[in-house]
Write a protein that holds these residues in place. Sequence first.
Motif, PDB file in Angstrom:
ATOM      1  N   VAL A   1       0.822  -1.221   0.000  1.00  0.00           N
ATOM      2  CA  VAL A   1       0.000   0.000   0.000  1.00  0.00           C
ATOM      3  C   VAL A   1       0.851   1.264   0.000  1.00  0.00           C
ATOM      4  O   VAL A   1       0.348   2.369   0.169  1.00  0.00           O
ATOM      5  CB  VAL A   1      -0.982   0.013   1.192  1.00  0.00           C
ATOM      6  CG1 VAL A   1      -1.983  -1.109   1.070  1.00  0.00           C
ATOM      7  CG2 VAL A   1      -0.252  -0.057   2.538  1.00  0.00           C
ATOM      8  N   GLY A   2       2.164   1.089  -0.192  1.00  0.00           N
ATOM      9  CA  GLY A   2       3.037   2.249  -0.367  1.00  0.00           C
ATOM     10  C   GLY A   2       3.480   2.940   0.903  1.00  0.00           C
ATOM     11  O   GLY A   2       3.997   4.058   0.847  1.00  0.00           O
ATOM     12  N   LEU A   3       3.320   2.300   2.065  1.00  0.00           N
ATOM     13  CA  LEU A   3       3.728   2.942   3.317  1.00  0.00           C
ATOM     14  C   LEU A   3       5.207   2.749   3.617  1.00  0.00           C
ATOM     15  O   LEU A   3       5.809   3.543   4.343  1.00  0.00           O
ATOM     16  CB  LEU A   3       2.896   2.419   4.493  1.00  0.00           C
ATOM     17  CG  LEU A   3       1.424   2.832   4.500  1.00  0.00           C
ATOM     18  CD1 LEU A   3       0.703   2.222   5.686  1.00  0.00           C
ATOM     19  CD2 LEU A   3       1.285   4.348   4.524  1.00  0.00           C
ATOM     20  N   ILE A   4       5.791   1.677   3.091  1.00  0.00           N
ATOM     21  CA  ILE A   4       7.219   1.454   3.258  1.00  0.00           C
ATOM     22  C   ILE A   4       7.806   1.018   1.933  1.00  0.00           C
ATOM     23  O   ILE A   4       7.093   0.602   1.018  1.00  0.00           O
ATOM     24  CB  ILE A   4       7.536   0.389   4.336  1.00  0.00           C
ATOM     25  CG1 ILE A   4       7.028  -0.996   3.894  1.00  0.00           C
ATOM     26  CG2 ILE A   4       6.968   0.784   5.696  1.00  0.00           C
ATOM     27  CD1 ILE A   4       7.486  -2.131   4.801  1.00  0.00           C
ATOM     28  N   GLN A   5       9.133   1.119   1.834  1.00  0.00           N
ATOM     29  CA  GLN A   5       9.847   0.670   0.637  1.00  0.00           C
ATOM     30  C   GLN A   5      10.773  -0.458   1.052  1.00  0.00           C
ATOM     31  O   GLN A   5      11.551  -0.318   2.007  1.00  0.00           O
ATOM     32  CB  GLN A   5      10.646   1.811   0.026  1.00  0.00           C
ATOM     33  CG  GLN A   5      11.346   1.460  -1.276  1.00  0.00           C
ATOM     34  CD  GLN A   5      12.067   2.657  -1.860  1.00  0.00           C
ATOM     35  OE1 GLN A   5      12.766   3.372  -1.137  1.00  0.00           O
ATOM     36  NE2 GLN A   5      11.887   2.902  -3.146  1.00  0.00           N
TER      37      GLN A   5
ATOM     38  N   ILE B   1       3.676   9.495   3.195  1.00  0.00           N
ATOM     39  CA  ILE B   1       2.312   8.992   3.079  1.00  0.00           C
ATOM     40  C   ILE B   1       1.543   9.882   2.100  1.00  0.00           C
ATOM     41  O   ILE B   1       1.299  11.053   2.353  1.00  0.00           O
ATOM     42  CB  ILE B   1       1.627   8.968   4.456  1.00  0.00           C
ATOM     43  CG1 ILE B   1       2.384   8.008   5.388  1.00  0.00           C
ATOM     44  CG2 ILE B   1       0.173   8.551   4.336  1.00  0.00           C
ATOM     45  CD1 ILE B   1       1.929   8.051   6.828  1.00  0.00           C
ATOM     46  N   THR B   2       1.194   9.308   0.963  1.00  0.00           N
ATOM     47  CA  THR B   2       0.508  10.059  -0.092  1.00  0.00           C
ATOM     48  C   THR B   2      -0.669   9.242  -0.628  1.00  0.00           C
ATOM     49  O   THR B   2      -0.894   8.105  -0.214  1.00  0.00           O
ATOM     50  CB  THR B   2       1.458  10.371  -1.265  1.00  0.00           C
ATOM     51  OG1 THR B   2       1.751   9.142  -1.966  1.00  0.00           O
ATOM     52  CG2 THR B   2       2.765  10.996  -0.776  1.00  0.00           C
ATOM     53  N   GLY B   3      -1.368   9.824  -1.577  1.00  0.00           N
ATOM     54  CA  GLY B   3      -2.483   9.128  -2.204  1.00  0.00           C
ATOM     55  C   GLY B   3      -2.083   8.347  -3.439  1.00  0.00           C
ATOM     56  O   GLY B   3      -2.947   7.929  -4.214  1.00  0.00           O
ATOM     57  N   GLU B   4      -0.782   8.096  -3.625  1.00  0.00           N
ATOM     58  CA  GLU B   4      -0.321   7.440  -4.848  1.00  0.00           C
ATOM     59  C   GLU B   4      -0.961   6.066  -5.094  1.00  0.00           C
ATOM     60  O   GLU B   4      -1.345   5.768  -6.227  1.00  0.00           O
ATOM     61  CB  GLU B   4       1.200   7.309  -4.835  1.00  0.00           C
ATOM     62  CG  GLU B   4       1.755   6.700  -6.123  1.00  0.00           C
ATOM     63  CD  GLU B   4       3.268   6.570  -6.112  1.00  0.00           C
ATOM     64  OE1 GLU B   4       3.785   5.886  -6.993  1.00  0.00           O
ATOM     65  OE2 GLU B   4       3.910   7.149  -5.214  1.00  0.00           O
ATOM     66  N   PRO B   5      -1.085   5.193  -4.059  1.00  0.00           N
ATOM     67  CA  PRO B   5      -1.731   3.897  -4.337  1.00  0.00           C
ATOM     68  C   PRO B   5      -3.159   4.053  -4.874  1.00  0.00           C
ATOM     69  O   PRO B   5      -3.561   3.355  -5.801  1.00  0.00           O
ATOM     70  CB  PRO B   5      -1.719   3.198  -2.966  1.00  0.00           C
ATOM     71  CG  PRO B   5      -0.560   3.808  -2.251  1.00  0.00           C
ATOM     72  CD  PRO B   5      -0.568   5.245  -2.683  1.00  0.00           C
TER      73      PRO B   5
ATOM     74  N   MET C   1      -6.027  13.805   5.621  1.00  0.00           N
ATOM     75  CA  MET C   1      -6.707  12.705   4.952  1.00  0.00           C
ATOM     76  C   MET C   1      -7.386  13.182   3.659  1.00  0.00           C
ATOM     77  O   MET C   1      -7.402  12.477   2.653  1.00  0.00           O
ATOM     78  CB  MET C   1      -7.748  12.075   5.884  1.00  0.00           C
ATOM     79  CG  MET C   1      -7.155  11.467   7.142  1.00  0.00           C
ATOM     80  SD  MET C   1      -6.007  10.109   6.784  1.00  0.00           S
ATOM     81  CE  MET C   1      -7.143   8.830   6.279  1.00  0.00           C
ATOM     82  N   ILE C   2      -7.942  14.396   3.692  1.00  0.00           N
ATOM     83  CA  ILE C   2      -8.535  14.961   2.480  1.00  0.00           C
ATOM     84  C   ILE C   2      -7.450  15.240   1.448  1.00  0.00           C
ATOM     85  O   ILE C   2      -7.622  14.976   0.257  1.00  0.00           O
ATOM     86  CB  ILE C   2      -9.330  16.245   2.816  1.00  0.00           C
ATOM     87  CG1 ILE C   2     -10.592  15.885   3.601  1.00  0.00           C
ATOM     88  CG2 ILE C   2      -9.696  17.017   1.542  1.00  0.00           C
ATOM     89  CD1 ILE C   2     -11.386  17.066   4.088  1.00  0.00           C
TER      90      ILE C   2
ATOM     91  N   GLY D   1      -5.001  11.077  -4.486  1.00  0.00           N
ATOM     92  CA  GLY D   1      -5.458   9.832  -5.084  1.00  0.00           C
ATOM     93  C   GLY D   1      -6.322  10.026  -6.316  1.00  0.00           C
ATOM     94  O   GLY D   1      -6.484   9.105  -7.112  1.00  0.00           O
ATOM     95  N   LEU D   2      -6.875  11.215  -6.477  1.00  0.00           N
ATOM     96  CA  LEU D   2      -7.759  11.487  -7.614  1.00  0.00           C
ATOM     97  C   LEU D   2      -7.048  12.192  -8.770  1.00  0.00           C
ATOM     98  O   LEU D   2      -7.682  12.595  -9.746  1.00  0.00           O
ATOM     99  CB  LEU D   2      -8.945  12.339  -7.148  1.00  0.00           C
ATOM    100  CG  LEU D   2      -9.974  11.606  -6.284  1.00  0.00           C
ATOM    101  CD1 LEU D   2     -10.939  12.593  -5.635  1.00  0.00           C
ATOM    102  CD2 LEU D   2     -10.744  10.584  -7.112  1.00  0.00           C
ATOM    103  N   ARG D   3      -5.735  12.328  -8.671  1.00  0.00           N
ATOM    104  CA  ARG D   3      -5.006  13.036  -9.735  1.00  0.00           C
ATOM    105  C   ARG D   3      -5.181  12.380 -11.107  1.00  0.00           C
ATOM    106  O   ARG D   3      -5.327  13.070 -12.111  1.00  0.00           O
ATOM    107  CB  ARG D   3      -3.511  13.106  -9.392  1.00  0.00           C
ATOM    108  CG  ARG D   3      -3.161  14.204  -8.401  1.00  0.00           C
ATOM    109  CD  ARG D   3      -1.699  14.206  -8.065  1.00  0.00           C
ATOM    110  NE  ARG D   3      -1.295  12.959  -7.415  1.00  0.00           N
ATOM    111  CZ  ARG D   3      -0.133  12.778  -6.797  1.00  0.00           C
ATOM    112  NH1 ARG D   3       0.744  13.756  -6.757  1.00  0.00           N
ATOM    113  NH2 ARG D   3       0.163  11.633  -6.216  1.00  0.00           N
TER     114      ARG D   3
END
Length: 253
Positions: free
Chosen positions: A71-75, A87-91, A173-174, A180-182
């Motif tokens: 979910v992209g929280l760690i690499q 922490i982003t909306g990328e997933p 969070m918003i 996430g909507l990009r």
Amino acid sequence: MTDAPTEKPFFATKLATPPRLADAVSDVIATALFDGRITPGDPLPSEGEIAREFGVSKPIAREALRQLSGVGLIQTQRGKVARATAITGEPLDRIYGYAVRSSLTRLREANEMRHLFESGIARLASERRAEKGVQQMAKAARAMREGLGKAEQFIEADIAFHLGMAEATGNSMIRMQGEGLRSVQREVSELFSRRSNRTAEDWDRTVARHEALYAAIRDGNVEEAVRMIDDHYKAADIASFEVADQMETDDDD
């Protein structure tokens, strides 16, 4: 002879007894990421250290890290310690991107979702007016004006404007959901910006709507901000029918 000193636990949390231990381990680590005890770039303990601290097996610790990586929280990288990521909306952005590129129906549904989401954002942003977001909106509105008739520049500025609006709510969070909507916004903006029948007046009206929305949020005019969002999406709905007609015509050729 003295006992060896006991190492201080990294997470200091005892596990409940869940259906899956890996889920519980990943929940505890995710909490540490979200509350700032682990910041972007920080290394996490090794699988072995995590296993010892939680009293689980190495495969359980490995599965917990795999979930967080997914979910992209760690690499994670083979042979190296896992590290926290921003922490982003990328997933979400990737998921929505797949969806909106799959069909015109999914694209319309996604734009409908954005309308509902951004109506609430406009209200909260005009109430709170977080400075970083308001400044981002102002900069993006100027870039849109400068990018009139230049599709790629205009699209990037359009995306930055809406991200600025989410940032202006002061709600992380918003902001994450906005990121996430990009892909949805990019797909919509690319279709609409490259319409063959788009005139200079049409471009100008689009920028003017964004400028008016920015001014309403900047000035704390809640009802005007919400009205401007509704006007914006009404225009987008009209354009979507034009795009749909064009796409259907192209498919028939």
